[in-house]
Write a protein that holds these residues in place. Structure first.
Motif, PDB file in Angstrom:
ATOM      1  N   UNK A 200       6.169   2.492  -1.226  1.00  0.00           N
ATOM      2  CA  UNK A 200       5.967   1.574  -2.131  1.00  0.00           C
ATOM      3  C   UNK A 200       7.580   1.649  -2.634  1.00  0.00           C
ATOM      4  N   UNK A 201       7.495   0.248  -3.150  1.00  0.00           N
ATOM      5  CA  UNK A 201       9.005   0.032  -3.710  1.00  0.00           C
ATOM      6  C   UNK A 201       9.061  -0.700  -5.030  1.00  0.00           C
ATOM      7  N   UNK A 202      10.279  -0.380  -5.750  1.00  0.00           N
ATOM      8  CA  UNK A 202      10.097  -1.312  -7.076  1.00  0.00           C
ATOM      9  C   UNK A 202      10.721  -2.832  -6.807  1.00  0.00           C
ATOM     10  N   UNK A 203      11.079  -2.881  -5.561  1.00  0.00           N
ATOM     11  CA  UNK A 203      11.973  -4.241  -5.248  1.00  0.00           C
ATOM     12  C   UNK A 203      10.716  -5.539  -5.459  1.00  0.00           C
ATOM     13  N   UNK A 204      11.241  -6.746  -5.768  1.00  0.00           N
ATOM     14  CA  UNK A 204      10.331  -7.927  -5.910  1.00  0.00           C
ATOM     15  C   UNK A 204      10.105  -8.628  -4.827  1.00  0.00           C
ATOM     16  N   UNK A 205      10.278  -8.075  -3.747  1.00  0.00           N
ATOM     17  CA  UNK A 205       9.533  -8.373  -2.424  1.00  0.00           C
ATOM     18  C   UNK A 205       9.527  -7.347  -1.552  1.00  0.00           C
ATOM     19  N   UNK A 206       8.657  -7.627  -0.538  1.00  0.00           N
ATOM     20  CA  UNK A 206       8.558  -6.706   0.731  1.00  0.00           C
ATOM     21  C   UNK A 206       9.792  -6.737   1.577  1.00  0.00           C
TER      22      UNK A 206
ATOM     23  N   UNK B 245     -10.309  -2.736  12.279  1.00  0.00           N
ATOM     24  CA  UNK B 245      -9.781  -3.655  13.289  1.00  0.00           C
ATOM     25  C   UNK B 245      -9.983  -5.042  12.918  1.00  0.00           C
ATOM     26  N   UNK B 246     -11.036  -5.317  12.092  1.00  0.00           N
ATOM     27  CA  UNK B 246     -11.276  -6.733  11.656  1.00  0.00           C
ATOM     28  C   UNK B 246     -10.101  -7.383  10.864  1.00  0.00           C
ATOM     29  N   UNK B 247      -9.679  -6.461   9.968  1.00  0.00           N
ATOM     30  CA  UNK B 247      -8.514  -6.823   9.332  1.00  0.00           C
ATOM     31  C   UNK B 247      -7.352  -7.131  10.118  1.00  0.00           C
ATOM     32  N   UNK B 248      -7.072  -6.211  11.093  1.00  0.00           N
ATOM     33  CA  UNK B 248      -5.985  -6.388  12.082  1.00  0.00           C
ATOM     34  C   UNK B 248      -5.984  -7.535  12.741  1.00  0.00           C
ATOM     35  N   UNK B 249      -7.126  -7.961  13.325  1.00  0.00           N
ATOM     36  CA  UNK B 249      -7.141  -9.214  14.029  1.00  0.00           C
ATOM     37  C   UNK B 249      -6.702 -10.289  13.326  1.00  0.00           C
ATOM     38  N   UNK B 250      -6.739 -10.495  12.070  1.00  0.00           N
ATOM     39  CA  UNK B 250      -6.306 -11.430  11.224  1.00  0.00           C
ATOM     40  C   UNK B 250      -4.698 -11.666  11.565  1.00  0.00           C
ATOM     41  N   UNK B 251      -4.137 -10.555  11.755  1.00  0.00           N
ATOM     42  CA  UNK B 251      -2.711 -10.495  12.063  1.00  0.00           C
ATOM     43  C   UNK B 251      -2.112 -10.904  13.342  1.00  0.00           C
TER      44      UNK B 251
ATOM     45  N   UNK C  65      11.950 -14.347  12.087  1.00  0.00           N
ATOM     46  CA  UNK C  65      10.487 -14.708  12.436  1.00  0.00           C
ATOM     47  C   UNK C  65       9.382 -13.872  12.582  1.00  0.00           C
ATOM     48  N   UNK C  66       9.745 -12.720  13.600  1.00  0.00           N
ATOM     49  CA  UNK C  66       8.999 -11.580  13.692  1.00  0.00           C
ATOM     50  C   UNK C  66       8.613 -10.747  12.372  1.00  0.00           C
ATOM     51  N   UNK C  67       9.826 -10.577  11.368  1.00  0.00           N
ATOM     52  CA  UNK C  67       9.601  -9.793  10.273  1.00  0.00           C
ATOM     53  C   UNK C  67       8.699 -10.808   9.335  1.00  0.00           C
ATOM     54  N   UNK C  68       8.946 -12.008   9.514  1.00  0.00           N
ATOM     55  CA  UNK C  68       8.123 -12.763   8.344  1.00  0.00           C
ATOM     56  C   UNK C  68       6.834 -12.619   8.866  1.00  0.00           C
ATOM     57  N   UNK C  69       6.402 -12.530   9.934  1.00  0.00           N
ATOM     58  CA  UNK C  69       4.959 -12.632  10.586  1.00  0.00           C
ATOM     59  C   UNK C  69       4.328 -11.206  10.369  1.00  0.00           C
ATOM     60  N   UNK C  70       5.287 -10.131  10.392  1.00  0.00           N
ATOM     61  CA  UNK C  70       4.787  -8.832  10.277  1.00  0.00           C
ATOM     62  C   UNK C  70       4.372  -8.682   8.493  1.00  0.00           C
ATOM     63  N   UNK C  71       5.320  -9.135   7.840  1.00  0.00           N
ATOM     64  CA  UNK C  71       5.370  -9.048   6.344  1.00  0.00           C
ATOM     65  C   UNK C  71       4.218  -9.995   5.689  1.00  0.00           C
TER      66      UNK C  71
ATOM     67  N   UNK D 263       1.192  -8.907   3.136  1.00  0.00           N
ATOM     68  CA  UNK D 263       0.598  -9.755   2.101  1.00  0.00           C
ATOM     69  C   UNK D 263      -0.925  -9.938   2.169  1.00  0.00           C
ATOM     70  N   UNK D 264      -1.228 -10.365   3.471  1.00  0.00           N
ATOM     71  CA  UNK D 264      -2.774 -10.621   3.515  1.00  0.00           C
ATOM     72  C   UNK D 264      -3.482  -9.190   3.022  1.00  0.00           C
ATOM     73  N   UNK D 265      -2.925  -8.243   3.426  1.00  0.00           N
ATOM     74  CA  UNK D 265      -3.775  -6.842   3.420  1.00  0.00           C
ATOM     75  C   UNK D 265      -3.608  -6.639   1.933  1.00  0.00           C
ATOM     76  N   UNK D 266      -2.448  -6.725   1.173  1.00  0.00           N
ATOM     77  CA  UNK D 266      -2.340  -6.661  -0.280  1.00  0.00           C
ATOM     78  C   UNK D 266      -3.426  -7.505  -1.005  1.00  0.00           C
ATOM     79  N   UNK D 267      -3.351  -8.642  -0.662  1.00  0.00           N
ATOM     80  CA  UNK D 267      -4.389  -9.618  -1.242  1.00  0.00           C
ATOM     81  C   UNK D 267      -5.787  -9.086  -1.071  1.00  0.00           C
ATOM     82  N   UNK D 268      -6.120  -8.618   0.358  1.00  0.00           N
ATOM     83  CA  UNK D 268      -7.401  -8.268   0.341  1.00  0.00           C
ATOM     84  C   UNK D 268      -7.765  -7.035  -0.754  1.00  0.00           C
ATOM     85  N   UNK D 269      -6.802  -6.240  -0.855  1.00  0.00           N
ATOM     86  CA  UNK D 269      -6.798  -5.053  -1.764  1.00  0.00           C
ATOM     87  C   UNK D 269      -6.603  -5.516  -3.222  1.00  0.00           C
TER      88      UNK D 269
END
Ligand code: DP6
Length: 319
Positions: free
Chosen positions: A47-53, A140-146, A71-77, A81-87
């Motif tokens: 976890x980081x105090x920065x303003x973005x991942x 696994x179900x969450x990972x599938x979304x990525x 593009x790969x970094x964006x997709x990964x991040x 974001x999707x997981x953060x939103x989920x939680x």
């Protein structure tokens, strides 16, 4: 605080190719994969105090030197974001990752890396939001979304992914000797996500769900009856079926190079001569995966020595 996770890659014998719902990676057909415990991704989130991942390479002994494209970094991040939103969590993270195998050459790095990211992030997010730890099925179900194929990396040694979701399946064969003949370490010019889009324009796509389901049924039955030769034939037809979709798309594309053909010919000739050999498959890339049963170790050694050892890079796991 830091959270760490590791996840294996997997190789599909019945291929996930084409999506019914692209926004959630819902496949048009069932797939069956064998988990490659020797080919892993490693992810650390802090976890980081920065303003973005932010993404950076994780330095681990034995890790393959690589860099993730923008593009790969964006997709990964975006998946983070999707997981953060989920939680329901708003804080940011530094994500570090690496693989112990070369990526971008059809070696399913998205499967292992998205599975490892999902595991590490779910642990972090459960801790930070005082939520209960997620079980394997939920992750696994969450990972599938990525990345679709990553949902199969949560199960070992076999995963079946169909309209009922993804789960372990008992096949009667495991502990394979796995040999990947690396034809190219180059980055693929067509990503598998783009391949999923393009295959839908092939005239052969309409009937693909039926063929894939039929191949799955035939392969499971061949395994059940210990008909190894039939299993080889089905796997052979199945990856050619996928590569035929690539070749017949409106904007056709190809991964099977002359070198891939040379290796396929060697294996096919062995099968014709001996009536025995490894299962063979190819993903969306030029590399060839061979799976031998443990009792075929002498044959695997002989073929490696005679044909592959001096001519190709190999990634292998002996059982
Ligand atoms: C050819 O899982 O990489 O490896 O869901 O867009 O991330 P996305 O695609 P991905 O597709 C893998 C396709 C394949 C076949 C397979 O693994 O089943």
């Amino acid at each position: 605080m830091k959270w760490f996770a590791q996840a294996p890659s997997n190789i599909a014998l019945i291929k996930y190719m084409g999506k019914r719902d692209e926004s959630h990676n819902i496949p048009t057909n069932p797939s069956l994969s064998y988990t490659l415990d020797n080919l892993s991704s490693f992810v650390e989130v802090e976890n980081s105090p920065a303003k973005s991942n932010h993404w950076e390479r994780l330095d681990l002994p034995g890790a393959f030197a690589f860099s993730l494209s923008d593009a790969g970094q964006q997709r990964f991040l975006a998946h983070l974001d999707f997981l953060k939103h989920h939680f329901n969590h708003e804080g940011h993270f530094i994500v570090r990752s690496c693989n112990n195998f070369p990526m971008g050459s059809g070696l399913a790095s998205s499967a292992s890396s998205f599975a490892a990211l999902t595991k590490a992030a779910c642990r972090a997010l459960a801790d930070l939001t005082n939520a209960e730890e997620y079980d394997n099925d939920k992750m696994a179900a969450l990972s599938r979304e990525g990345s679709g194929s990553s949902c199969r990396s949560f199960y070992s040694p076999w995963a079946l992914w169909d309209e009922d979701g993804v789960r372990s399946i008992e096949i009667g064969y495991d502990n394979f000797i796995h040999e990947c003949i690396v034809i190219s370490h180059e980055h693929k010019s067509i990503s598998s996500s783009e391949a999923h889009r393009r295959v839908k324009t092939s005239p052969r796509f309409e009937d693909r769900p039926r063929r894939a389901a039929h191949h799955l049924q035939q392969l499971l039955s061949a395994f059940e009856h210990q008909d190894w030769s039939l299993a080889f034939q089905i796997c052979w037809q199945e990856f050619h079926d996928m590569h035929d979709l690539f070749a017949t798309a409106k904007e056709p594309f190809h991964y099977i190079s002359q070198e891939s053909k040379d290796v396929l010919n060697i294996v096919k000739t062995q099968w014709d001569k001996r009536g025995d050999g490894p299962l063979v498959t190819m993903d969306a890339g030029p590399n060839i995966h061979l799976l031998y049963r443990p009792d075929q170790a002498d044959m695997a050694k002989q073929m490696k020595h005679d044909y592959f050892h001096d001519n190709y890079d190999l990634l292998e796991k002996w059982s």
